[in-house]
Motif scaffolding. Structure first.
Motif, PDB file in Angstrom:
ATOM      1  N   LEU A 158      50.618 -28.677  49.503  1.00  0.00           N
ATOM      2  CA  LEU A 158      51.872 -28.384  50.193  1.00  0.00           C
ATOM      3  C   LEU A 158      52.193 -26.902  50.071  1.00  0.00           C
ATOM      4  N   SER A 159      52.517 -26.276  51.202  1.00  0.00           N
ATOM      5  CA  SER A 159      52.922 -24.868  51.207  1.00  0.00           C
ATOM      6  C   SER A 159      54.007 -24.683  52.268  1.00  0.00           C
ATOM      7  N   ASN A 160      55.207 -24.265  51.823  1.00  0.00           N
ATOM      8  CA  ASN A 160      56.338 -24.060  52.728  1.00  0.00           C
ATOM      9  C   ASN A 160      56.623 -25.296  53.576  1.00  0.00           C
ATOM     10  N   GLY A 161      56.520 -26.461  52.935  1.00  0.00           N
ATOM     11  CA  GLY A 161      56.843 -27.707  53.619  1.00  0.00           C
ATOM     12  C   GLY A 161      55.755 -28.247  54.513  1.00  0.00           C
ATOM     13  N   HIS A 162      54.593 -27.564  54.586  1.00  0.00           N
ATOM     14  CA  HIS A 162      53.497 -27.982  55.458  1.00  0.00           C
ATOM     15  C   HIS A 162      52.293 -28.363  54.613  1.00  0.00           C
ATOM     16  N   LEU A 163      51.542 -29.368  55.051  1.00  0.00           N
ATOM     17  CA  LEU A 163      50.356 -29.825  54.328  1.00  0.00           C
ATOM     18  C   LEU A 163      49.103 -29.187  54.911  1.00  0.00           C
ATOM     19  N   PHE A 164      48.248 -28.691  54.030  1.00  0.00           N
ATOM     20  CA  PHE A 164      46.992 -28.057  54.439  1.00  0.00           C
ATOM     21  C   PHE A 164      45.826 -28.743  53.740  1.00  0.00           C
ATOM     22  N   ILE A 165      44.734 -28.933  54.470  1.00  0.00           N
ATOM     23  CA  ILE A 165      43.537 -29.559  53.904  1.00  0.00           C
ATOM     24  C   ILE A 165      42.543 -28.472  53.510  1.00  0.00           C
ATOM     25  N   GLU A 166      42.005 -28.600  52.308  1.00  0.00           N
ATOM     26  CA  GLU A 166      40.990 -27.684  51.802  1.00  0.00           C
ATOM     27  C   GLU A 166      39.941 -28.493  51.047  1.00  0.00           C
ATOM     28  N   PRO A 167      38.753 -27.942  50.844  1.00  0.00           N
ATOM     29  CA  PRO A 167      37.778 -28.619  49.977  1.00  0.00           C
ATOM     30  C   PRO A 167      38.209 -28.487  48.515  1.00  0.00           C
ATOM     31  N   ILE A 168      37.901 -29.484  47.718  1.00  0.00           N
ATOM     32  CA  ILE A 168      38.186 -29.418  46.284  1.00  0.00           C
ATOM     33  C   ILE A 168      37.272 -28.378  45.651  1.00  0.00           C
ATOM     34  N   THR A 169      37.880 -27.376  45.025  1.00  0.00           N
ATOM     35  CA  THR A 169      37.088 -26.324  44.383  1.00  0.00           C
ATOM     36  C   THR A 169      37.070 -26.467  42.867  1.00  0.00           C
ATOM     37  N   ASP A 170      37.906 -27.338  42.335  1.00  0.00           N
ATOM     38  CA  ASP A 170      37.993 -27.528  40.886  1.00  0.00           C
ATOM     39  C   ASP A 170      37.243 -28.789  40.482  1.00  0.00           C
ATOM     40  N   PRO A 171      36.043 -28.656  39.903  1.00  0.00           N
ATOM     41  CA  PRO A 171      35.291 -29.849  39.508  1.00  0.00           C
ATOM     42  C   PRO A 171      35.916 -30.576  38.322  1.00  0.00           C
ATOM     43  N   GLU A 172      36.880 -29.933  37.673  1.00  0.00           N
ATOM     44  CA  GLU A 172      37.520 -30.526  36.497  1.00  0.00           C
ATOM     45  C   GLU A 172      38.904 -31.064  36.828  1.00  0.00           C
ATOM     46  N   ILE A 173      39.126 -31.477  38.053  1.00  0.00           N
ATOM     47  CA  ILE A 173      40.464 -31.865  38.474  1.00  0.00           C
ATOM     48  C   ILE A 173      40.992 -33.086  37.721  1.00  0.00           C
ATOM     49  N   LEU A 174      40.088 -33.910  37.192  1.00  0.00           N
ATOM     50  CA  LEU A 174      40.510 -35.107  36.456  1.00  0.00           C
ATOM     51  C   LEU A 174      40.352 -34.957  34.947  1.00  0.00           C
ATOM     52  N   CYS A 175      40.148 -33.739  34.461  1.00  0.00           N
ATOM     53  CA  CYS A 175      39.915 -33.582  33.025  1.00  0.00           C
ATOM     54  C   CYS A 175      41.129 -33.993  32.207  1.00  0.00           C
ATOM     55  N   TRP A 176      42.328 -33.997  32.827  1.00  0.00           N
ATOM     56  CA  TRP A 176      43.523 -34.407  32.088  1.00  0.00           C
ATOM     57  C   TRP A 176      43.438 -35.857  31.636  1.00  0.00           C
ATOM     58  N   THR A 177      42.676 -36.679  32.359  1.00  0.00           N
ATOM     59  CA  THR A 177      42.540 -38.085  31.963  1.00  0.00           C
ATOM     60  C   THR A 177      41.753 -38.229  30.662  1.00  0.00           C
ATOM     61  N   GLU A 178      41.045 -37.175  30.257  1.00  0.00           N
ATOM     62  CA  GLU A 178      40.291 -37.179  29.009  1.00  0.00           C
ATOM     63  C   GLU A 178      40.998 -36.383  27.909  1.00  0.00           C
ATOM     64  N   GLY A 179      42.273 -36.035  28.150  1.00  0.00           N
ATOM     65  CA  GLY A 179      43.034 -35.304  27.142  1.00  0.00           C
ATOM     66  C   GLY A 179      42.743 -33.817  27.128  1.00  0.00           C
ATOM     67  N   LEU A 180      42.339 -33.257  28.268  1.00  0.00           N
ATOM     68  CA  LEU A 180      42.022 -31.834  28.368  1.00  0.00           C
ATOM     69  C   LEU A 180      42.956 -31.153  29.366  1.00  0.00           C
ATOM     70  N   ILE A 181      43.242 -29.884  29.131  1.00  0.00           N
ATOM     71  CA  ILE A 181      44.025 -29.078  30.067  1.00  0.00           C
ATOM     72  C   ILE A 181      43.111 -28.000  30.638  1.00  0.00           C
ATOM     73  N   ASN A 182      42.935 -28.007  31.930  1.00  0.00           N
ATOM     74  CA  ASN A 182      42.119 -26.986  32.585  1.00  0.00           C
ATOM     75  C   ASN A 182      43.008 -25.779  32.874  1.00  0.00           C
ATOM     76  N   ILE A 183      42.709 -24.632  32.251  1.00  0.00           N
ATOM     77  CA  ILE A 183      43.552 -23.446  32.410  1.00  0.00           C
ATOM     78  C   ILE A 183      43.043 -22.516  33.500  1.00  0.00           C
ATOM     79  N   SER A 184      41.974 -22.878  34.162  1.00  0.00           N
ATOM     80  CA  SER A 184      41.334 -21.992  35.138  1.00  0.00           C
ATOM     81  C   SER A 184      42.222 -21.753  36.353  1.00  0.00           C
ATOM     82  N   GLY A 185      42.435 -20.481  36.682  1.00  0.00           N
ATOM     83  CA  GLY A 185      43.100 -20.107  37.924  1.00  0.00           C
ATOM     84  C   GLY A 185      44.594 -20.319  37.972  1.00  0.00           C
ATOM     85  N   LEU A 186      45.230 -20.692  36.863  1.00  0.00           N
ATOM     86  CA  LEU A 186      46.660 -20.961  36.879  1.00  0.00           C
ATOM     87  C   LEU A 186      47.454 -19.703  36.523  1.00  0.00           C
ATOM     88  N   PRO A 187      48.614 -19.513  37.157  1.00  0.00           N
ATOM     89  CA  PRO A 187      49.512 -18.455  36.700  1.00  0.00           C
ATOM     90  C   PRO A 187      50.103 -18.838  35.342  1.00  0.00           C
TER      91      PRO A 187
END
Length: 315
Positions: A220-249
């Motif tokens: 979501l950006s400015n109320g509009h939805l945009f489709i992109e390819p998933i670039t983060d292979p660790e998107i589900l790492c939180w389910t294993e008790g991990l926090i992915n810090i890559s690319g975050l402000p």
């Protein structure tokens, strides 16, 4: 009436003779029946949660020391609907259960995995909240989510599955996907891992529905939805008790730390460190001190923690 019989009935383990006892008791003394049903339901709700598994509807277990906030509306009526089929028609009972909404919210510092009434699996991240009925309607499975969750949905082409968030309705038939719905910060994303989903933009009705394919993510950006390819292979790492810090402000990462470690973080920096080029994962079990020490290798800041107030000040 023996309470053990009530427990067995709630668990679905009662014999026909025992169910007949419960039905007779309800018929002869409905006020006493309702009082006891409420008490037994409360005792079941407060039983120890083993691991991260939780069973829905009539068997809801809760961690004793840090209770997951669960509201089960009309518990006694649910019990009556389960026990006394001879006094309430099956159709009426089904409709009644479909209107009963359960609310489950995971405290900060915890995660929770459980099974919905249709057999679909849900894993909730820290602070997430889900609302779902005791049974799903025959033509629609609808839940409401706030926060982050992974859904693994049982396929049923006759009964679509819909996840409602502040930003969208996500409609699926059978699939696995991750949802982030943070209304406070206007953050929303849906990452599709398997299957197919259709997303309706609730914030901008003029936008046409979008269809995701596996490895697509809608942001979501400015109320509009945009489709992109998933670039983060660790998107589900939180389910294993991990926090992915890559690319975050820095400020967004601190918000994740607040939820994961159950602390309040006050940032007293004039300028936030730039950590967008930093990559890696932090294990939640290591604690907030270890997480901040690791981050200090790549960012210039100091911190102090008040153990009494559970507040971390970054300066």
């Amino acid at each position: 009436m023996d309470q053990e019989v009530i427990y067995k009935a709630l668990r679905g383990e009662a014999t026909p003779d025992e169910l007949e006892q419960v039905a007779r008791w309800h018929s002869e003394n409905p006020e006493d029946f309702q009082r006891c049903a409420d008490e037994v339901h409360m005792q079941i709700d407060m039983m120890e949660l083993y691991g991260e598994e939780i069973r829905p509807a009539s068997w809801i277990a809760v961690h004793w020391r840090k209770v997951v906030r669960i509201t089960v509306q009309a518990a006694a009526m649910l019990a009556i609907g389960l026990f006394v089929g001879g006094y309430i028609s099956k159709e009426r009972t089904y409709d009644m259960l479909a209107e009963q909404i359960n609310t489950l919210q995971v405290p900060y510092g915890q995660r929770l995995k459980f099974t919905l009434p249709d057999g679909s699996s849900v894993q909730l991240n820290s602070g997430a909240k889900i609302e779902y009925p005791s049974v799903f309607k025959k033509n629609l499975r609808r839940v409401k989510l706030s926060g982050e969750a992974v859904f693994d949905v049982e396929h049923d082409e006759r009964c679509p599955f819909v996840v409602e968030t502040f930003a969208s309705d996500i409609r699926v038939l059978g699939t696995k996907f991750n949802v982030v719905a943070d209304e406070r910060h206007q953050r929303f994303s849906t990452a599709l891992l398997q299957g197919r989903v259709q997303i309706t933009n609730r914030l901008d009705p003029t936008q046409k529905d979008i269809i995701l394919k596996p490895n697509d993510i809608a942001n979501l950006s400015n109320g509009h939805l945009f489709i992109e390819p998933i670039t983060d292979p660790e998107i589900l790492c939180w389910t294993e008790g991990l926090i992915n810090i890559s690319g975050l402000p820095f400020d967004e990462l601190m918000e994740k730390f607040e939820r994961a470690f159950d602390v309040k973080i006050d940032i007293s920096l004039e300028k936030l460190p730039n950590i967008r080029n930093v990559s890696g994962k932090i294990r939640v079990n290591d604690g907030i001190d270890k997480a901040l020490h690791i981050l200090q290798y790549t960012a210039d800041f100091s911190y102090k923690k008040n153990s009494e107030t559970n507040v971390v000040t970054i300066y």
